[in-house]
Scaffold this motif. Structure first.
Motif, PDB file in Angstrom:
ATOM      1  N   CYS A 121      35.371  -1.973  -1.394  1.00  0.00           N
ATOM      2  CA  CYS A 121      35.463  -1.775  -0.089  1.00  0.00           C
ATOM      3  C   CYS A 121      34.496  -0.789   0.483  1.00  0.00           C
ATOM      4  N   VAL A 122      34.062   0.310  -0.303  1.00  0.00           N
ATOM      5  CA  VAL A 122      33.202   1.150  -0.009  1.00  0.00           C
ATOM      6  C   VAL A 122      31.756   0.806   0.320  1.00  0.00           C
ATOM      7  N   THR A 123      31.523  -0.480  -0.324  1.00  0.00           N
ATOM      8  CA  THR A 123      29.875  -0.559  -0.380  1.00  0.00           C
ATOM      9  C   THR A 123      29.586  -1.540   0.840  1.00  0.00           C
ATOM     10  N   VAL A 124      30.812  -1.872   1.497  1.00  0.00           N
ATOM     11  CA  VAL A 124      30.589  -2.645   2.829  1.00  0.00           C
ATOM     12  C   VAL A 124      30.677  -2.048   4.096  1.00  0.00           C
ATOM     13  N   CYS A 125      31.218  -0.805   4.051  1.00  0.00           N
ATOM     14  CA  CYS A 125      31.495   0.144   5.010  1.00  0.00           C
ATOM     15  C   CYS A 125      30.542   0.725   5.659  1.00  0.00           C
ATOM     16  N   PRO A 126      30.189   0.249   6.953  1.00  0.00           N
ATOM     17  CA  PRO A 126      28.847   0.640   7.586  1.00  0.00           C
ATOM     18  C   PRO A 126      28.909   2.217   8.215  1.00  0.00           C
ATOM     19  N   CYS A 127      29.976   2.825   8.142  1.00  0.00           N
ATOM     20  CA  CYS A 127      30.011   4.201   8.444  1.00  0.00           C
ATOM     21  C   CYS A 127      30.819   5.365   7.526  1.00  0.00           C
ATOM     22  N   GLU A 128      30.676   4.798   6.124  1.00  0.00           N
ATOM     23  CA  GLU A 128      31.039   5.851   5.182  1.00  0.00           C
ATOM     24  C   GLU A 128      32.232   6.633   5.435  1.00  0.00           C
ATOM     25  N   CYS A 129      33.288   5.817   5.920  1.00  0.00           N
ATOM     26  CA  CYS A 129      34.685   6.611   6.207  1.00  0.00           C
ATOM     27  C   CYS A 129      35.693   6.451   4.847  1.00  0.00           C
ATOM     28  N   PHE A 130      35.298   5.919   3.881  1.00  0.00           N
ATOM     29  CA  PHE A 130      36.160   6.111   2.793  1.00  0.00           C
ATOM     30  C   PHE A 130      36.136   7.393   1.761  1.00  0.00           C
ATOM     31  N   ARG A 131      37.120   8.025   1.445  1.00  0.00           N
ATOM     32  CA  ARG A 131      37.389   9.205   0.949  1.00  0.00           C
ATOM     33  C   ARG A 131      37.917   8.678  -0.653  1.00  0.00           C
ATOM     34  N   GLU A 132      37.695   9.299  -1.605  1.00  0.00           N
ATOM     35  CA  GLU A 132      38.067   9.380  -2.992  1.00  0.00           C
ATOM     36  C   GLU A 132      39.328  10.409  -3.491  1.00  0.00           C
ATOM     37  N   GLY A 133      40.420   9.819  -3.634  1.00  0.00           N
ATOM     38  CA  GLY A 133      41.660  10.662  -4.144  1.00  0.00           C
ATOM     39  C   GLY A 133      41.389  10.313  -5.636  1.00  0.00           C
ATOM     40  N   THR A 152      43.961   8.769  -7.530  1.00  0.00           N
ATOM     41  CA  THR A 152      44.493   7.601  -7.729  1.00  0.00           C
ATOM     42  C   THR A 152      44.175   6.518  -6.611  1.00  0.00           C
ATOM     43  N   MET A 153      43.546   6.890  -5.627  1.00  0.00           N
ATOM     44  CA  MET A 153      43.315   5.720  -4.480  1.00  0.00           C
ATOM     45  C   MET A 153      42.555   6.217  -3.577  1.00  0.00           C
ATOM     46  N   LEU A 154      42.242   5.283  -2.827  1.00  0.00           N
ATOM     47  CA  LEU A 154      41.271   5.599  -1.852  1.00  0.00           C
ATOM     48  C   LEU A 154      41.901   5.776  -0.345  1.00  0.00           C
ATOM     49  N   TYR A 155      41.172   6.473   0.596  1.00  0.00           N
ATOM     50  CA  TYR A 155      41.600   6.647   1.867  1.00  0.00           C
ATOM     51  C   TYR A 155      40.525   6.527   2.908  1.00  0.00           C
ATOM     52  N   ILE A 156      41.071   6.118   3.968  1.00  0.00           N
ATOM     53  CA  ILE A 156      39.941   5.838   5.199  1.00  0.00           C
ATOM     54  C   ILE A 156      39.890   7.006   6.349  1.00  0.00           C
ATOM     55  N   ILE A 206      32.983   8.604  -0.462  1.00  0.00           N
ATOM     56  CA  ILE A 206      32.753   7.774  -1.803  1.00  0.00           C
ATOM     57  C   ILE A 206      32.172   6.499  -1.040  1.00  0.00           C
ATOM     58  N   VAL A 207      30.759   6.224  -1.519  1.00  0.00           N
ATOM     59  CA  VAL A 207      29.942   5.184  -0.762  1.00  0.00           C
ATOM     60  C   VAL A 207      29.399   4.269  -1.810  1.00  0.00           C
ATOM     61  N   VAL A 208      29.616   4.412  -3.076  1.00  0.00           N
ATOM     62  CA  VAL A 208      29.102   3.764  -4.072  1.00  0.00           C
ATOM     63  C   VAL A 208      30.311   3.010  -5.011  1.00  0.00           C
TER      64      VAL A 208
END
Length: 94
Positions: free
Chosen positions: A17-29, A31-35, A82-84
């Motif tokens: 999911c992070v590679t298609v996000c145009p606004c880099e809104c994902f965060r890496e925890g 055990t999981m990701l957050y938006i 996270i962006v990669v």
């Protein structure tokens, strides 16, 4: 409105999911990701990329996972972007 990462991500942490996000809104925890709801532009690009179907528009988050709306917002303030794409934790959802 924003998109929300929910329970199925916990323990697998796919990052497709992070590679298609145009606004880099994902965060890496751990055990999981957050938006981050403050930067999510509600484009929906991430939703079909999630192999465990953990991402929902905020208004469509299942009742049993409603608490993830607040959790995403809180963790977005604490966790790094996270962006990669990275290797998932496992091949199974949480």
């Amino acid at each position: 409105m924003a998109f929300v990462v929910t329970s199925p991500c916990d323990g697998c942490k796919y990052t497709d999911c992070v590679t298609v996000c145009p606004c880099e809104c994902f965060r890496e925890g751990e055990t999981m990701l957050y938006i981050d709801p403050e930067t999510c532009i509600d484009c929906g690009a991430c939703e079909p990329e999630c192999p465990v179907e953990a991402i929902f528009p905020e208004e469509d988050v299942p009742e049993k996972w409603q608490h993830y709306i607040e959790l995403n917002a809180a963790m977005a303030l604490e966790k790094p972007p996270i962006v990669v794409k990275k290797a998932p934790l496992s091949s199974e959802g949480g």
